[in-house]
Design a protein around this motif. Structure first.
Motif, PDB file in Angstrom:
ATOM      1  N   TYR A  85       1.045  -1.491  -0.292  1.00 25.68           N
ATOM      2  CA  TYR A  85      -0.089  -0.406  -0.065  1.00 25.68           C
ATOM      3  C   TYR A  85       0.902   1.397  -0.195  1.00 25.68           C
ATOM      4  N   THR A  86       1.969   0.961   0.948  1.00 28.80           N
ATOM      5  CA  THR A  86       3.343   2.296   0.922  1.00 28.80           C
ATOM      6  C   THR A  86       3.200   2.332  -0.632  1.00 28.80           C
ATOM      7  N   ALA A 142       1.039   4.376  -2.473  1.00 28.23           N
ATOM      8  CA  ALA A 142       0.623   5.720  -1.820  1.00 28.23           C
ATOM      9  C   ALA A 142       1.652   6.694  -2.545  1.00 28.23           C
ATOM     10  N   LYS A 143       2.952   5.907  -2.577  1.00 33.31           N
ATOM     11  CA  LYS A 143       3.465   7.348  -3.107  1.00 33.31           C
ATOM     12  C   LYS A 143       3.180   7.725  -4.348  1.00 33.31           C
ATOM     13  N   ASP A 164       9.228  10.996  -2.994  1.00 33.83           N
ATOM     14  CA  ASP A 164      10.381  10.024  -1.800  1.00 33.83           C
ATOM     15  C   ASP A 164      11.075  10.322  -0.991  1.00 33.83           C
ATOM     16  N   LEU A 170       8.228  12.224   1.887  1.00 37.41           N
ATOM     17  CA  LEU A 170       7.660  10.668   2.325  1.00 37.41           C
ATOM     18  C   LEU A 170       8.654   9.874   3.593  1.00 37.41           C
ATOM     19  N   ALA A 192      -0.636  10.835  -0.128  1.00 39.07           N
ATOM     20  CA  ALA A 192      -0.709  10.170   0.188  1.00 39.07           C
ATOM     21  C   ALA A 192      -0.824  10.574   2.140  1.00 39.07           C
ATOM     22  N   THR A 211      10.719   0.786   2.426  1.00 37.67           N
ATOM     23  CA  THR A 211      10.298   1.573   1.188  1.00 37.67           C
ATOM     24  C   THR A 211      10.587   3.022   1.924  1.00 37.67           C
ATOM     25  N   SER A 212      11.863   2.877   1.663  1.00 39.07           N
ATOM     26  CA  SER A 212      12.542   4.376   3.181  1.00 39.07           C
ATOM     27  C   SER A 212      11.422   5.482   2.552  1.00 39.07           C
ATOM     28  N   SER A 213      10.211   4.880   3.470  1.00 41.00           N
ATOM     29  CA  SER A 213       8.753   6.195   3.666  1.00 41.00           C
ATOM     30  C   SER A 213       8.054   5.152   5.263  1.00 41.00           C
ATOM     31  N   ILE A 214       7.961   6.666   5.905  1.00 40.42           N
ATOM     32  CA  ILE A 214       6.861   6.442   6.996  1.00 40.42           C
ATOM     33  C   ILE A 214       5.763   6.027   6.595  1.00 40.42           C
ATOM     34  N   SER A 215       5.897   4.866   6.325  1.00 38.95           N
ATOM     35  CA  SER A 215       4.824   3.951   5.984  1.00 38.95           C
ATOM     36  C   SER A 215       3.354   3.505   7.407  1.00 38.95           C
ATOM     37  N   LEU A 274       0.576   5.883   7.361  1.00 39.36           N
ATOM     38  CA  LEU A 274      -0.139   5.932   6.686  1.00 39.36           C
ATOM     39  C   LEU A 274      -1.431   4.963   6.721  1.00 39.36           C
TER      40      LEU A 274
END
Lengths: 261, 302
Positions: A32-33, A36-37, A53, A56, A84, B155-159, B162
């Motif tokens: 999902y992440t 969401a990007k 990228d 986020l 997001a 994911t290099s993201s603040i997953s 979400l």
């Protein structure tokens, strides 16, 4: 001994059970992440964002930029919006960025998701204005709408009007709005102000709006200017195999009788 | 005396101590949770563009000077590969020091708005006599915590943000609701029907993170007067983390001190409220001599 083995067995099973349950959730959330990007094209990030990228990874969704935006332009995305969750954005067609000189949103950001190195708002690159439809843009029809040009905070720099012959009427001039990517901040004023039902000029994400030359590509006229001279030898005169008594005049007269001059 | 029925938990305390004293900490907690929300809404409430606190629980600025940042989300940001800057780090340090001292899960019971939802679900569960449901290990939350950190890296993201119900609820109240109601309803029904304290007590990685912060916190609940306990079970019934009570309350014979040292005690003080015998009180972790020792000392002294 048996009891000990049983409890060890139970520990391993319970641990595996917890780990696999959570891993299942993790895989789902991870995928999902990934989805969401993909920021929808109409959603623009506040100034100081280099890439979605990086943003986020850095934006903690506190909304301090929203609070400090004096024009209430930014909003945090809520559930079921395709942006997001909880991140700030604005839509140019609804309300564009006013390009405050002191950039309060960037100052407010506690994490540097909006990069503090951005101190001159003219250096912001929230997107790039693109005339997406020449068939409806009034200036392309030969009318003098010029609205996108006039509302541009960097008028005559980010958007210029380039005169071009109007082939339809044969005697008028088209004033073609041209966006210059080295100046356009993507504030969205032009898209907001476009008089059409659906704007003919839109702010697009930079990577979508811009082409890119191959690294090896050189433009001859630029290289010539840099070098101060032509970098190729002048053309050698073409030799024609002509019947006797004829010659080819290269200055424009073409094939002609050779009178020996 | 025998154990009280779950649906009657706290009734005796009201009779003995009066409603206010039997709900003192609950009222204080709700006041705390509500006022924190109101601080973040002070702009429109007070008008004139004056904010007492701006932002939300993930990061805020109070009186334009005091920065506070959630260390958990900052940790995820770091794991996601973002280079942290001083403003956020200072904010996170202040928050960290605070919770290290008062108890990490004080965040859960005194600040987090989801706590109100799950408390209501728990109360309703007792009223409607809903029992059983799915069983999860309370350690599942630490797996969740690890998972969110791994996801941040992968994911290099603040997953986690979400879907994090904690920030969804808090942000929704402050910045606009959207569909947040569904998430909150889901948590409510989950806690009501599927698992008692299922979210806050078993799954929430935010609580798990804060429990680790408060591992060695100073402020602790103590079953100081545990000899007066009449086994009415009211504290066990209302406690959101009931595993934390027993070692302290019933540990006298084993030489265990009366202070509840488990890092998952949320310092909510509900056990203090519902105990008609005034067994519990807020204390500190150093005040943990067993009564046995105290009485020996007293005997030796003269």
């Amino acid at each position: 001994m048996l009891k000990h083995q049983l409890s060890r067995r139970r520990f391993i099973v319970e641990t595996a059970r917890a780990a696999s349950g959570v891993a299942l959730l993790g895989v789902g959330l991870g995928l999902y992440t990934h989805e969401a990007k993909s920021l929808p094209v109409y959603a623009l990030r506040p100034p100081g964002v280099k890439s979605e990228d990086e943003f986020l990874a850095a934006c903690i969704r506190c909304g301090l930029c929203v609070r400090d935006c004096p024009y209430d332009i930014l909003k945090l995305s809520t559930l079921a919006e395709p942006v997001a969750l909880g991140t700030p954005y604005f839509e140019a067609r609804k309300v564009p960025c006013e390009m405050c000189e002191d950039i309060p949103c960037v100052k407010a950001c506690p994490t540097g998701a909006l990069n503090k190195k951005l101190t001159n708002i003219d250096d912001a690159r929230m997107g790039l204005a693109v005339i997406v439809d020449q068939e409806t843009c009034l200036n392309y029809q030969g009318l003098r709408c010029d609205v996108c040009h006039r509302v541009c905070p960097l008028i005559n720099e980010a958007i210029t009007l380039e005169p071009r012959h109007n082939q339809r009427s044969g005697k008028h001039t088209l004033f073609i709005p041209v966006v210059h990517s080295d100046k356009c901040t993507g504030c969205g004023k032009c898209e907001y102000a476009c008089v059409l039902e659906e704007a003919a000029i839109k702010i697009l994400p930079l990577d979508l709006a811009k082409g890119e030359l191959g690294q090896h590509y050189r433009l001859g006229w630029e290289e010539k200017e840099k070098a101060g001279k032509s970098l190729v030898r002048p053309d050698t005169e073409h030799k024609y195999n002509l019947p006797e008594g004829l010659k080819y005049e290269h200055e424009g007269q073409g094939l002609m009788k050779d009178t020996g001059k | 005396m025998s154990a009280n029925l779950p649906e009657h938990a706290g009734k005796e305390a009201v009779l003995e101590k009066g409603w206010l004293r039997a709900n003192k900490w609950l009222v204080l907690r709700r006041t705390s949770q509500l006022s924190i929300l109101l601080l973040f809404l002070s702009g429109p409430l007070l008008g004139e563009g004056f904010w007492i606190a701006k932002g939300n629980l993930t990061s805020s600025l109070t009186f334009e000077i005091l920065p506070l940042t959630d260390p958990y989300i900052l940790l995820q940001s770091f794991f996601a590969g973002h280079e942290l800057i001083s403003q956020a780090i200072i904010g996170a340090l202040i928050v960290t020091v605070f919770y290290v001292l008062v108890g990490g899960r004080v965040f859960c019971s005194w600040v987090c708005p989801v706590n109100v939802v799950t408390d209501i679900a728990d109360g309703l569960r007792r009223k409607l006599k809903i029992k059983g449901g799915a069983h999860f290990s309370r350690n599942l939350r630490y797996w969740m915590l690890v998972m969110t950190l791994i996801l941040a890296v992968v994911t290099s993201s603040i997953s986690w943000e979400l879907i994090n119900p904690v920030s969804i609820l808090h942000r929704s109240i402050i910045f606009g609701f959207g569909f947040a109601g569904f998430v909150i309803l889901a948590i409510f029904l989950f806690d009501l029907l599927l698992s008692r304290q299922g979210w806050c007590g078993h799954l929430c990685p935010v609580g798990a993170f804060y429990s680790l912060l408060g591992r060695l916190s100073i402020v602790r609940v103590s079953a100081q007067a545990r000899d007066k306990c009449d086994d009415c079970m009211d504290c066990f019934i209302v406690c959101p983390e009931k595993q934390v009570i027993k070692p302290a309350l019933k540990g006298e014979d084993k030489g265990v001190g009366p202070v509840i040292l488990n890092m998952n005690c949320t310092n909510c003080g509900r056990c203090i409220d519902v105990c008609s015998k005034n067994v519990f009180r807020f204390s500190n972790r150093f005040n943990n001599d067993t009564l046995l020792n105290v009485s020996i000392k007293e005997e030796v002294a003269p």
